[in-house]
Scaffold this motif. Sequence first.
Motif, PDB file in Angstrom:
ATOM      1  N   TRP A   1       4.274  -7.447   3.198  1.00  0.00           N
ATOM      2  CA  TRP A   1       3.303  -6.517   2.621  1.00  0.00           C
ATOM      3  C   TRP A   1       2.179  -7.338   2.014  1.00  0.00           C
ATOM      4  O   TRP A   1       2.412  -8.193   1.163  1.00  0.00           O
ATOM      5  N   ARG A   2       0.980  -7.106   2.495  1.00  0.00           N
ATOM      6  CA  ARG A   2      -0.185  -7.829   1.972  1.00  0.00           C
ATOM      7  C   ARG A   2      -1.257  -6.792   1.659  1.00  0.00           C
ATOM      8  O   ARG A   2      -1.128  -5.629   2.020  1.00  0.00           O
ATOM      9  N   ALA A   3      -2.344  -7.257   1.015  1.00  0.00           N
ATOM     10  CA  ALA A   3      -3.427  -6.328   0.699  1.00  0.00           C
ATOM     11  C   ALA A   3      -3.957  -5.678   1.980  1.00  0.00           C
ATOM     12  O   ALA A   3      -4.399  -4.532   1.971  1.00  0.00           O
ATOM     13  N   GLU A   4      -3.870  -6.381   3.110  1.00  0.00           N
ATOM     14  CA  GLU A   4      -4.410  -5.823   4.378  1.00  0.00           C
ATOM     15  C   GLU A   4      -3.492  -4.760   4.962  1.00  0.00           C
ATOM     16  O   GLU A   4      -3.901  -3.999   5.831  1.00  0.00           O
TER      17      GLU A   4
ATOM     18  N   LEU B   1     -10.075  -8.330  -6.576  1.00  0.00           N
ATOM     19  CA  LEU B   1      -8.626  -8.217  -6.787  1.00  0.00           C
ATOM     20  C   LEU B   1      -7.960  -7.653  -5.536  1.00  0.00           C
ATOM     21  O   LEU B   1      -8.537  -6.787  -4.867  1.00  0.00           O
ATOM     22  N   PRO B   2      -6.729  -8.075  -5.222  1.00  0.00           N
ATOM     23  CA  PRO B   2      -6.023  -7.466  -4.089  1.00  0.00           C
ATOM     24  C   PRO B   2      -5.709  -5.998  -4.373  1.00  0.00           C
ATOM     25  O   PRO B   2      -5.410  -5.637  -5.515  1.00  0.00           O
ATOM     26  N   VAL B   3      -5.808  -5.183  -3.329  1.00  0.00           N
ATOM     27  CA  VAL B   3      -5.539  -3.753  -3.469  1.00  0.00           C
ATOM     28  C   VAL B   3      -4.232  -3.451  -2.756  1.00  0.00           C
ATOM     29  O   VAL B   3      -4.087  -3.717  -1.564  1.00  0.00           O
TER      30      VAL B   3
ATOM     31  N   VAL C   1      -5.130  -4.200  -7.992  1.00  0.00           N
ATOM     32  CA  VAL C   1      -5.310  -2.761  -8.161  1.00  0.00           C
ATOM     33  C   VAL C   1      -4.190  -2.162  -7.325  1.00  0.00           C
ATOM     34  O   VAL C   1      -4.096  -2.444  -6.127  1.00  0.00           O
ATOM     35  N   MET C   2      -3.306  -1.401  -7.964  1.00  0.00           N
ATOM     36  CA  MET C   2      -2.169  -0.856  -7.228  1.00  0.00           C
ATOM     37  C   MET C   2      -2.235   0.662  -7.262  1.00  0.00           C
ATOM     38  O   MET C   2      -2.385   1.255  -8.326  1.00  0.00           O
TER      39      MET C   2
ATOM     40  N   ALA D   1       2.637  -7.737  -7.593  1.00  0.00           N
ATOM     41  CA  ALA D   1       1.570  -7.395  -8.547  1.00  0.00           C
ATOM     42  C   ALA D   1       1.352  -8.456  -9.613  1.00  0.00           C
ATOM     43  O   ALA D   1       0.380  -8.393 -10.378  1.00  0.00           O
ATOM     44  N   LYS D   2       2.256  -9.448  -9.640  1.00  0.00           N
ATOM     45  CA  LYS D   2       2.310 -10.406 -10.755  1.00  0.00           C
ATOM     46  C   LYS D   2       0.974 -11.047 -11.120  1.00  0.00           C
ATOM     47  O   LYS D   2       0.615 -11.139 -12.277  1.00  0.00           O
TER      48      LYS D   2
END
Length: 232
Positions: free
Chosen positions: A79-82, A37-39, A130-131, A125-126
Amino acid sequence: MVGLYWKPIEGLQIAMDGPSGSGKGTVAKHVGKELGLPVLDTGLLYRFAGWQATAADVDLMDESAVLQVLHEVLPEMQWRAEGIFFESNDCTSLLRGEDVGGLASQVAHYPKVRALLLDVQRDIAKSGCVMDGRDIGTVVLPDAQAKFFLTASQRERARRRWAQLHVKDKELSIEQVADELMERDKRDVGRDCAPLERAKGAIQIDSTIMRVDEVVDRILAVLERRDLIHAI
Ligand code: DC
């Protein structure tokens, strides 16, 4: 738990809140990796806001001036997971500096700033993530299927933060970091708008004497028990 292959349910949202140095960022990264999952580190967004307002030389006490700057710069931010990119440049490591953390917490108490950043967070987040942050379980993703609230003793949180920062700044003492953390905690917990607090139903984990893999294991066990992830 760690090391097995896990498949999360479609669109799984995991909220991970806690104070600075509680380990939520590191734990979120590991959980995201285990589950594919993207963080998303929401602290970076507030850091970006404080950084940009300072760069534009506006008074951080002036909410509408800060808001105005944000309206101008947000279209150029990605804004990306990276991490966070501004005008196509990766500014993530700059944003992670302790000084920028202080600026972030000074602009994070403004309701209009938070409202503007709320849409950005909900949108990204849609499709599942993991936020991590301060108000993810309470405000940003109140319907997240799983919520965790990480804590650790103040001494241990300062020690962890110091260990990260000391690499770059050899002069820095643990006491300095502890004072700064206390200031930040006071602002984050005491503000009227979306203060740092445990969401209803969030599972609290005190990581003071736990290793990262133990915390991650506990989280994966909860998710499996609730049928939110399945071993494949
Ligand atoms: O997690 P961090 O240290 O990167 O966060 C920097 C500041 O941003 C923190 O002091 C409070 C603020 N913040 C917030 O108000 N709400 C969030 N969801 C994340 C961070």
